[in-house]
Design a protein around this motif. Structure first.
Motif, PDB file in Angstrom:
ATOM      1  N   ILE A   1     -72.982  -7.646  13.377  1.00  0.00           N
ATOM      2  CA  ILE A   1     -72.760  -7.245  12.210  1.00  0.00           C
ATOM      3  C   ILE A   1     -72.431  -5.901  11.983  1.00  0.00           C
ATOM      4  CG2 ILE A   1     -73.952  -9.306  11.321  1.00  0.00           C
ATOM      5  CD1 ILE A   1     -75.889  -7.132  10.158  1.00  0.00           C
ATOM      6  N   GLU A  16     -76.429  -2.497  12.776  1.00  0.00           N
ATOM      7  CA  GLU A  16     -77.731  -2.918  13.491  1.00  0.00           C
ATOM      8  C   GLU A  16     -78.983  -2.695  12.590  1.00  0.00           C
ATOM      9  OE1 GLU A  16     -78.549  -4.129  16.650  1.00  0.00           O
ATOM     10  OE2 GLU A  16     -76.427  -4.859  16.195  1.00  0.00           O
ATOM     11  N   ARG A  44     -79.222  -5.618  10.159  1.00  0.00           N
ATOM     12  CA  ARG A  44     -79.564  -6.783  10.952  1.00  0.00           C
ATOM     13  C   ARG A  44     -80.864  -6.634  11.298  1.00  0.00           C
ATOM     14  NH1 ARG A  44     -80.847  -8.056  16.101  1.00  0.00           N
ATOM     15  NH2 ARG A  44     -80.250 -10.084  16.830  1.00  0.00           N
ATOM     16  N   ARG A  60     -79.916 -16.842  11.355  1.00  0.00           N
ATOM     17  CA  ARG A  60     -80.133 -16.018  12.636  1.00  0.00           C
ATOM     18  C   ARG A  60     -78.881 -16.340  13.514  1.00  0.00           C
ATOM     19  NH1 ARG A  60     -85.487 -18.379  11.814  1.00  0.00           N
ATOM     20  NH2 ARG A  60     -86.906 -16.704  11.193  1.00  0.00           N
ATOM     21  N   ILE A 114     -75.711 -14.401  11.977  1.00  0.00           N
ATOM     22  CA  ILE A 114     -75.863 -12.908  11.985  1.00  0.00           C
ATOM     23  C   ILE A 114     -75.358 -12.237  13.375  1.00  0.00           C
ATOM     24  CG2 ILE A 114     -78.178 -12.536  12.864  1.00  0.00           C
ATOM     25  CD1 ILE A 114     -78.483 -10.678  10.343  1.00  0.00           C
ATOM     26  N   ASP A 115     -75.332 -12.950  14.548  1.00  0.00           N
ATOM     27  CA  ASP A 115     -75.078 -12.797  15.908  1.00  0.00           C
ATOM     28  C   ASP A 115     -73.471 -13.020  16.356  1.00  0.00           C
ATOM     29  OD1 ASP A 115     -77.348 -11.071  16.405  1.00  0.00           O
ATOM     30  OD2 ASP A 115     -78.617 -12.849  16.750  1.00  0.00           O
ATOM     31  N   ILE A 149     -72.349  -5.801   4.148  1.00  0.00           N
ATOM     32  CA  ILE A 149     -71.992  -6.245   5.309  1.00  0.00           C
ATOM     33  C   ILE A 149     -70.422  -6.621   5.560  1.00  0.00           C
ATOM     34  CG2 ILE A 149     -72.265  -8.068   7.143  1.00  0.00           C
ATOM     35  CD1 ILE A 149     -75.360  -8.181   6.495  1.00  0.00           C
TER      36      ILE A 149
END
Length: 292
Positions: A2, A153, A156, A234, A237-238, A291
């Motif tokens: 992100i 980061e 996140r 989860r 977000i990656d 974001i």
């Protein structure tokens, strides 16, 4: 990975003919918005610059500041406004006559007045500045993305920590579910004892009423969906793409589920956890607004 929508980047490039300095600043915005602040002569490059920006960014309000120098020797043309010069000459002669002065106004005197001389610089072949401009933009955009990534980061890590907290709160709500039903059963039995104190209590009626209430207060489906939303969060977000809108939608779904739990859970203990969950979800929602 992100990225934050907030960031700053600068870039420079020059050769023997041109010198360019670019500064980029981004803040939160639902869509990509570009605001250019650069010399009018560079407007011919705006479409190419916007295309390049879109290859780096997808969301955010972007302020673009460009300083540009043309270092080439320019062809200069000086022209005279003959009518204006003659008008100034007559006016000066009139003043001389009125004051009894001798002599005539010089060319230098007349030329010093506004707009008598017009200077024009020829900026031919400005298209040759494009490689220098684009190189400066590439450097600025690279620095901007690096800052947005670093900030992303940090966001996140904060979001994942809050999702873990939500998992714990949801698990506590699940533990409370049987207690809520048992507590209602006890209250129902006491109530029936008061109204039917002279007669035996119909156990089947108690079971029936308890079963009906259990169905109304059972928020298992909602907590199961919450856990599913946490897992999706989860995963999303990656993703190697802009995920801000997806996460925003998912947070709305989380909020809807916990509101349903709040309406079903007739318990002070559950209510405390519901408040905590809603508070964490709101903090997540605020972070997601940053974001890309």
């Amino acid at each position: 990975m992100i990225k934050s929508m907030t960031g700053f980047g600068a870039g420079d490039c020059e050769n023997q003919d041109f010198k360019v300095h670019v500064e980029l600043k981004t803040v939160n915005q639902r869509y990509l918005e570009t605001n250019y602040h650069m010399p009018y002569s560079l407007n011919m490059f705006e479409s190419q610059l916007t295309k390049k920006i879109k290859s780096y960014l997808s969301r955010g309000k972007l302020d673009i500041n460009v300083r540009f120098q043309d270092l080439r020797d320019k062809a200069v043309t000086v022209s005279v406004d003959r009518g204006l010069a003659a008008a100034y000459g007559r006016a000066l002669m009139e003043i001389n006559e009125q004051l009894g002065l001798t002599g005539k106004p010089s060319a230098a005197q007349i030329a010093a007045y506004p707009d008598v001389l017009k200077i024009t610089e020829e900026n031919a072949k400005l298209a040759e500045a494009e490689p220098v401009l684009m190189a400066a933009f590439d450097e600025a955009l690279g620095n901007l993305v690096a800052m947005r990534t670093a900030e992303g980061e940090n966001i996140r890590a904060d979001l994942l920590a809050r999702i873990d907290v939500l998992e714990d709160y949801t698990a506590e709500l699940e533990k409370l579910a049987p207690e809520i039903v048992d507590s209602y059963r006890q209250r129902l039995e006491k109530l029936l004892e008061e109204y039917l104190s002279k007669e035996s209590i119909d156990e089947s009626r108690i079971i029936q009423e308890t079963a009906l209430f259990t169905d109304k207060v059972n928020y298992t489906e909602e907590t199961v969906r919450l856990h599913s939303h946490f897992d999706q969060f989860r995963s999303i977000i990656d993703m190697d793409e802009p995920v801000g809108r997806k996460l925003d939608f998912l947070v709305q779904e989380m909020n809807r589920e916990i509101n349903t739990v709040a309406s079903k859970a007739n318990s002070a203990g559950a209510a405390r956890f519901v408040v905590d969950v809603k508070s964490e979800i709101e903090k997540i929602r605020e972070q997601i607004q940053n974001i890309e």
